[in-house]
Design a protein around this motif. Structure first.
Motif, PDB file in Angstrom:
ATOM      1  N   ASP A  57       3.101  -0.652   8.249  1.00  0.00           N
ATOM      2  CA  ASP A  57       2.737  -1.849   9.011  1.00  0.00           C
ATOM      3  C   ASP A  57       2.080  -1.518  10.345  1.00  0.00           C
ATOM      4  O   ASP A  57       1.785  -2.421  11.131  1.00  0.00           O
ATOM      5  CB  ASP A  57       3.951  -2.751   9.268  1.00  0.00           C
ATOM      6  CG  ASP A  57       4.585  -3.229   7.968  1.00  0.00           C
ATOM      7  OD1 ASP A  57       3.839  -3.418   6.984  1.00  0.00           O
ATOM      8  OD2 ASP A  57       5.826  -3.386   7.933  1.00  0.00           O
ATOM      9  N   ALA A  58       1.842  -0.224  10.593  1.00  0.00           N
ATOM     10  CA  ALA A  58       1.109   0.194  11.799  1.00  0.00           C
ATOM     11  C   ALA A  58       0.296   1.437  11.455  1.00  0.00           C
ATOM     12  O   ALA A  58       0.430   2.488  12.085  1.00  0.00           O
ATOM     13  CB  ALA A  58       2.063   0.443  12.962  1.00  0.00           C
ATOM     14  N   GLU A  59      -0.533   1.300  10.414  1.00  0.00           N
ATOM     15  CA  GLU A  59      -1.259   2.462   9.893  1.00  0.00           C
ATOM     16  C   GLU A  59      -2.276   3.009  10.886  1.00  0.00           C
ATOM     17  O   GLU A  59      -2.536   4.213  10.910  1.00  0.00           O
ATOM     18  CB  GLU A  59      -1.969   2.101   8.584  1.00  0.00           C
ATOM     19  CG  GLU A  59      -1.047   1.845   7.403  1.00  0.00           C
ATOM     20  CD  GLU A  59      -0.477   0.440   7.402  1.00  0.00           C
ATOM     21  OE1 GLU A  59      -0.869  -0.361   8.290  1.00  0.00           O
ATOM     22  OE2 GLU A  59       0.353   0.123   6.527  1.00  0.00           O
ATOM     23  N   HIS A 257       0.044   5.482  -6.774  1.00  0.00           N
ATOM     24  CA  HIS A 257      -0.141   4.086  -7.201  1.00  0.00           C
ATOM     25  C   HIS A 257       1.112   3.256  -6.931  1.00  0.00           C
ATOM     26  O   HIS A 257       1.037   2.104  -6.474  1.00  0.00           O
ATOM     27  CB  HIS A 257      -0.492   4.058  -8.689  1.00  0.00           C
ATOM     28  CG  HIS A 257      -0.517   2.678  -9.274  1.00  0.00           C
ATOM     29  ND1 HIS A 257       0.594   2.119  -9.888  1.00  0.00           N
ATOM     30  CD2 HIS A 257      -1.493   1.739  -9.334  1.00  0.00           C
ATOM     31  CE1 HIS A 257       0.297   0.903 -10.304  1.00  0.00           C
ATOM     32  NE2 HIS A 257      -0.960   0.649  -9.986  1.00  0.00           N
ATOM     33  N   ASP A 258       2.286   3.819  -7.207  1.00  0.00           N
ATOM     34  CA  ASP A 258       3.529   3.083  -6.989  1.00  0.00           C
ATOM     35  C   ASP A 258       3.769   2.814  -5.506  1.00  0.00           C
ATOM     36  O   ASP A 258       4.324   1.779  -5.134  1.00  0.00           O
ATOM     37  CB  ASP A 258       4.707   3.858  -7.575  1.00  0.00           C
ATOM     38  CG  ASP A 258       4.649   3.915  -9.098  1.00  0.00           C
ATOM     39  OD1 ASP A 258       3.961   3.067  -9.688  1.00  0.00           O
ATOM     40  OD2 ASP A 258       5.289   4.808  -9.683  1.00  0.00           O
ATOM     41  N   GLN A 259       3.353   3.745  -4.658  1.00  0.00           N
ATOM     42  CA  GLN A 259       3.534   3.549  -3.226  1.00  0.00           C
ATOM     43  C   GLN A 259       2.626   2.436  -2.696  1.00  0.00           C
ATOM     44  O   GLN A 259       2.983   1.739  -1.739  1.00  0.00           O
ATOM     45  CB  GLN A 259       3.237   4.854  -2.471  1.00  0.00           C
ATOM     46  CG  GLN A 259       4.267   5.940  -2.665  1.00  0.00           C
ATOM     47  CD  GLN A 259       5.588   5.632  -1.985  1.00  0.00           C
ATOM     48  OE1 GLN A 259       5.653   4.821  -1.079  1.00  0.00           O
ATOM     49  NE2 GLN A 259       6.657   6.282  -2.439  1.00  0.00           N
ATOM     50  N   ILE A 260       1.459   2.245  -3.347  1.00  0.00           N
ATOM     51  CA  ILE A 260       0.513   1.240  -2.865  1.00  0.00           C
ATOM     52  C   ILE A 260       0.810  -0.124  -3.467  1.00  0.00           C
ATOM     53  O   ILE A 260       0.917  -1.128  -2.751  1.00  0.00           O
ATOM     54  CB  ILE A 260      -0.932   1.675  -3.191  1.00  0.00           C
ATOM     55  CG1 ILE A 260      -1.296   2.924  -2.379  1.00  0.00           C
ATOM     56  CG2 ILE A 260      -1.912   0.551  -2.889  1.00  0.00           C
ATOM     57  CD1 ILE A 260      -2.656   3.480  -2.715  1.00  0.00           C
ATOM     58  N   ALA A 261       0.937  -0.172  -4.816  1.00  0.00           N
ATOM     59  CA  ALA A 261       0.994  -1.469  -5.500  1.00  0.00           C
ATOM     60  C   ALA A 261       2.263  -2.257  -5.188  1.00  0.00           C
ATOM     61  O   ALA A 261       2.176  -3.337  -4.591  1.00  0.00           O
ATOM     62  CB  ALA A 261       0.816  -1.261  -7.000  1.00  0.00           C
ATOM     63  N   LEU A 263       5.034  -1.283  -3.218  1.00  0.00           N
ATOM     64  CA  LEU A 263       5.684  -1.036  -1.934  1.00  0.00           C
ATOM     65  C   LEU A 263       4.763  -1.261  -0.739  1.00  0.00           C
ATOM     66  O   LEU A 263       5.258  -1.443   0.382  1.00  0.00           O
ATOM     67  CB  LEU A 263       6.224   0.406  -1.892  1.00  0.00           C
ATOM     68  CG  LEU A 263       7.227   0.769  -2.993  1.00  0.00           C
ATOM     69  CD1 LEU A 263       7.636   2.230  -2.875  1.00  0.00           C
ATOM     70  CD2 LEU A 263       8.458  -0.132  -2.903  1.00  0.00           C
ATOM     71  N   MET A 264       3.460  -1.201  -0.947  1.00  0.00           N
ATOM     72  CA  MET A 264       2.469  -1.340   0.131  1.00  0.00           C
ATOM     73  C   MET A 264       2.726  -0.334   1.253  1.00  0.00           C
ATOM     74  O   MET A 264       2.538  -0.631   2.434  1.00  0.00           O
ATOM     75  CB  MET A 264       2.480  -2.764   0.679  1.00  0.00           C
ATOM     76  CG  MET A 264       2.091  -3.819  -0.336  1.00  0.00           C
ATOM     77  SD  MET A 264       0.413  -3.569  -0.998  1.00  0.00           S
ATOM     78  CE  MET A 264      -0.569  -3.884   0.448  1.00  0.00           C
ATOM     79  N   ASN A 265       3.136   0.870   0.858  1.00  0.00           N
ATOM     80  CA  ASN A 265       3.395   1.929   1.828  1.00  0.00           C
ATOM     81  C   ASN A 265       2.166   2.839   1.875  1.00  0.00           C
ATOM     82  O   ASN A 265       2.109   3.891   1.235  1.00  0.00           O
ATOM     83  CB  ASN A 265       4.647   2.714   1.432  1.00  0.00           C
ATOM     84  CG  ASN A 265       5.114   3.640   2.537  1.00  0.00           C
ATOM     85  OD1 ASN A 265       4.426   3.866   3.526  1.00  0.00           O
ATOM     86  ND2 ASN A 265       6.317   4.183   2.369  1.00  0.00           N
ATOM     87  N   TRP A 266       1.172   2.420   2.636  1.00  0.00           N
ATOM     88  CA  TRP A 266      -0.085   3.163   2.691  1.00  0.00           C
ATOM     89  C   TRP A 266       0.070   4.552   3.313  1.00  0.00           C
ATOM     90  O   TRP A 266      -0.567   5.497   2.842  1.00  0.00           O
ATOM     91  CB  TRP A 266      -1.121   2.352   3.455  1.00  0.00           C
ATOM     92  CG  TRP A 266      -1.586   1.147   2.706  1.00  0.00           C
ATOM     93  CD1 TRP A 266      -1.055  -0.112   2.756  1.00  0.00           C
ATOM     94  CD2 TRP A 266      -2.658   1.085   1.759  1.00  0.00           C
ATOM     95  NE1 TRP A 266      -1.723  -0.951   1.908  1.00  0.00           N
ATOM     96  CE2 TRP A 266      -2.725  -0.246   1.283  1.00  0.00           C
ATOM     97  CE3 TRP A 266      -3.562   2.016   1.278  1.00  0.00           C
ATOM     98  CZ2 TRP A 266      -3.647  -0.664   0.347  1.00  0.00           C
ATOM     99  CZ3 TRP A 266      -4.499   1.608   0.341  1.00  0.00           C
ATOM    100  CH2 TRP A 266      -4.541   0.289  -0.111  1.00  0.00           C
TER     101      TRP A 266
END
Length: 302
Positions: A57-59, A257-261, A263-266
């Motif tokens: 949330d603060a990439e 893919h699992d981290q993005i789709a 979890l939205m953990n970029w």
């Protein structure tokens, strides 16, 4: 009486200054589309690198190495080691299968037959990767073609589970990357002159000895290049491990893919991607060093 000279002085032709585009400028204009494409890739890579040191949330504003530290946890470390192991094994198998095909292609004399071989080798690259993976689902499933054939021949009594494990993923990786191994090996073997084989045969070497002691050593740069291409291609594979392995074969691309789709953990996904890119580039650099050294040794021996 004075005689006029028979010859008249010829005035020098005016030198025309070529005000056109210089060769250097033309070369840069010719390379500009490729340079633009590479610039986009480099910019995207830098953005991924920046996100990898951010926080969720603060990439863009945060800074933390927690995403890289997370990769040292057993689950993520196991995923990285599994990815490198499957990519390495698939590269070895693909090269072993590609060597006889490449040797046959390099020794074909008919252009028509050579084109047929080339079309057959390139076929996996022409078919969508998703369709190929679904084809493997039809072949390797419990009620698929392979199990039905084995039970029909009486070799097995119950279906063998070939999907959702490393064996099925390995088959898919080898098949999809097979052309990347054949083409550089065939090119290297085509560069081996027939005179070397004829000289070895004249000295009493058998065909197997000629192939093992003459053709293979001189084709080693192409073999290493093919193995490197297969390794790099399969290390970043996503569709094949996702469909043929499911969540039971968590390769690194599936984890990204699992981290993005969901979890939205970029940052975590970016860190995993950076580690995968760096590892692949390091192995490719080592391969290029070995290939260049082998090529210099061959040139020195000739």
């Amino acid at each position: 009486m004075e005689h006029q000279p028979l010859t008249h002085p010829v005035s020098a032709a005016p030198v025309r200054i070529n005000r056109g585009v210089s060769p250097t400028a033309r070369a840069w204009l010719f390379l500009s589309p490729s340079m633009l494409f590479l610039g986009v890739l480099i910019a995207a890579s830098l953005l991924v690198l920046r996100m990898s040191v951010g926080t969720k949330d603060a990439e863009w504003s945060g800074f933390s190495l927690a995403s890289y530290a997370q990769l040292l946890e057993p689950y993520y470390l196991k995923s990285l080691l599994l990815t490198l192991r499957l990519a390495l094994i698939s590269a070895v198998i693909a090269v072993l299968l590609a060597i006889p095909v490449a040797y046959t292609m390099s020794r074909l004399t008919s252009p028509f037959v050579r084109r047929i071989f080339l079309a057959a080798v390139l076929l996996p690259l022409l078919v969508n990767l998703l369709l190929q993976s679904y084809g493997w689902l039809v072949i390797l499933g419990p009620g698929g073609m392979l199990n039905q054939a084995l039970m029909g021949l009486g070799l097995i009594k119950r279906p063998i589970m070939l999907l959702y494990n490393q064996n099925g993923v390995l088959m898919g990786l080898v098949q999809t990357a097979f052309p990347l191994a054949v083409l550089p090996i065939a090119s290297a073997m085509r560069g081996v002159a027939r005179t070397y084989e004829e000289a070895a045969a004249t000295l009493g070497a058998s065909r197997l000895q000629v192939f093992r002691q003459v053709v293979l050593p001189m084709s080693l740069p192409g073999i290493i290049t093919g193995a490197t291409l297969v390794f790099a291609y399969n290390a970043s594979s996503f569709v094949v491990p996702l469909l043929l392995g499911g969540r039971r074969v968590p390769m690194l691309a599936v984890m990204v893919h699992d981290q993005i789709a969901p979890l939205m953990n970029w940052p975590a996904a970016s860190a995993a991607g950076v580690v995968l890119i760096v590892t692949t580039l390091a192995i490719m650099t080592l391969s290029e060093y070995i290939t260049g050294r082998r090529r210099r040794m061959l040139e020195a021996s000739q």
